[in-house]
Design a protein around this motif. Structure first.
Motif, PDB file in Angstrom:
ATOM      1  N   LYS A 140       0.285   5.318   3.046  1.00 12.48           N
ATOM      2  CA  LYS A 140      -0.814   4.291   3.161  1.00 12.48           C
ATOM      3  C   LYS A 140      -1.259   3.852   4.930  1.00 12.48           C
ATOM      4  CE  LYS A 140      -3.931   4.696   0.020  1.00 12.48           C
ATOM      5  NZ  LYS A 140      -4.641   4.049  -1.421  1.00 12.48           N
ATOM      6  N   TRP A 141       0.723   3.440   4.842  1.00 16.90           N
ATOM      7  CA  TRP A 141       0.997   2.365   6.427  1.00 16.90           C
ATOM      8  C   TRP A 141       0.885   3.402   7.408  1.00 16.90           C
ATOM      9  CZ3 TRP A 141       5.705   2.234   8.656  1.00 16.90           C
ATOM     10  CH2 TRP A 141       6.095   1.310   9.187  1.00 16.90           C
ATOM     11  N   ILE A 200       0.742  -0.982  -0.461  1.00 14.82           N
ATOM     12  CA  ILE A 200      -0.130  -0.090  -0.167  1.00 14.82           C
ATOM     13  C   ILE A 200       1.183   1.330   0.427  1.00 14.82           C
ATOM     14  CG2 ILE A 200      -2.129  -1.043   1.096  1.00 14.82           C
ATOM     15  CD1 ILE A 200      -1.210   0.609   3.987  1.00 14.82           C
TER      16      ILE A 200
END
Length: 283
Positions: free
Chosen positions: A221-222, A217
Motif C-alpha cells: 500500500k505504501w 500499512i
C-alpha cells in the motif's frame, strides 16, 4: 524497473554507536590528507545521527559513526550529542551539516522532528518549538567544533550529490519523514517543505509516506502512495529527472517508473562537500 547512480551505494554497514565502531572510527590516516580542504559531514536524521570525514574528492576518510536520535531533543542537547559523536574523528578543516527542516544561513526556521515530545508523530512541545525556531545551529556547532560550519536541509545536501547538473531535477527522500529538494542546472532552488502540504485523506505527504506509515500499512500500500505522490510532484514541478533516496528507498526497487533513479542513503554524507561549493550567502 529502477536504476542506481553508478558508484553510489549504501556504503559499509556501521554499528549502532561510536563505542562499537572500534579503532577505525577513532584513528584517521592523516597522511591521506591533501592540501585541499577536508570536510566533516554530519547527517541529522529523525532516527539516527551519522558523520564521517571526506577528502577533497568526496572519498570517505573514516568509517561512518552513528548514534540514535533521542527525544525530547532541545537544540543544545542535539549540538552536544553531535559534538560527542564526532569527537573520535580528526583531520577535518570544515563542517557540513544536513538538517531535516528549513535552514537559512545557518539558522533553523523549522524542525518538525525535534519540536515533538517523543519523536515524529508525537505532540508538539511548545517550549521546544520556541527553542528551535531561530536557533543558530551553525554558530552552535562552530563553537563546539572550532571549525567553520555550514548547515542546509538534508534533502538539499543529498540533491547536491546525486543530480546530473543539467535541467530541472527533483529529489525525494523517504525515511523517518519525507524530504524534497529542487535543483536547476545543479543549483539549489529555494527550499520548499512540500512534505508538510496536504496529500490525501486530510494528511500530509510526511504523514502518509513517513516510516511510521510504512510500518503501519505495509510496503504494498505504501508503494501505491509513493507512486501517487510522484505523479503529483511531476504535475506540480514538471521536472526533467527524479531521484529517490533515504532509508526506505530500497523498498521501491522495481516499483517505480524506469525513468526514476534510486540513490544510496550515503548521499546524505557525500553531499556535504558539495555544500562548500555553494555561495556563502546561500548557506
Amino acid at each position: 524497473m529502477t536504476h542506481r547512480v553508478p558508484g553510489r551505494g549504501s556504503g559499509p554497514r556501521t554499528k549502532s554507536s561510536v563505542e562499537e565502531m572500534g579503532d577505525d572510527a577513532r584513528r584517521l590516516d592523516l597522511s591521506a590528507r591533501t592540501k585541499t580542504p577536508t570536510t566533516l559531514a554530519i547527517d541529522i536524521g529523525g532516527t539516527g545521527l551519522k558523520a564521517s570525514v571526506l577528502d577533497s574528492a568526496g572519498k570517505l576518510m573514516a568509517r561512518r559513526v552513528r548514534v540514535k536520535t533521542t527525544y525530547p531533543c532541545p537544540p543544545d542537547q542535539l549540538a552536544d550529542t553531535l559534538a560527542s559523536l564526532v569527537a573520535p574523528l580528526r583531520g577535518f578543516d570544515r563542517v557540513s551539516v544536513g538538517f531535516p527542516g528549513v535552514v537559512r544561513k545557518g539558522v533553523v526556521l523549522t524542525a518538525p522532528h525535534f519540536v515533538t515530545r517523543s519523536g515524529p508523530g508525537s505532540p508538539v512541545d511548545q517550549k521546544l518549538l520556541v527553542a528551535w525556531t531561530g536557533f543558530a545551529l551553525a554558530d552552535a556547532m562552530e563553537t563546539r567544533l572550532g571549525h567553520p560550519v555550514r548547515v542546509a536541509n538534508d534533502a538539499d545536501i543529498q540533491g547536491l550529490e546525486v543530480v546530473s547538473g543539467t535541467g530541472v531535477e527533483f529529489v525525494v527522500t523517504l525515511g523517518t519523514g519525507v524530504g524534497t529538494a529542487l535543483l536547476v542546472d545543479g543549483k539549489l532552488a529555494s527550499h520548499l517543505e512540500l512534505a508538510h502540504h496536504p496529500f490525501r485523506k486530510g494528511e500530509t505527504y510526511d504523514e502518509q509516506l513517513g516510516n511510521e506509515a510504512l510500518q503501519r500499512i505495509g510496503a504494498k500500500k505504501w508503494r501505491k502512495r509513493v507512486n501517487k505522490a510522484v505523479a503529483n510532484f511531476h504535475e506540480l514541478i514538471n521536472y526533467d529527472r527524479l531521484y529517490v533516496g533515504g532509508g526506505n528507498a530500497s523498498e521501491l526497487n522495481g516499483h517505480l517508473d524506469q525513468s526514476v533513479t534510486i540513490v544510496g542513503n550515503i548521499a546524505g554524507i557525500l553531499g556535504g562537500i558539495k555544500l562548500w561549493d555553494m555561495p556563502a550567502d546561500v548557506t
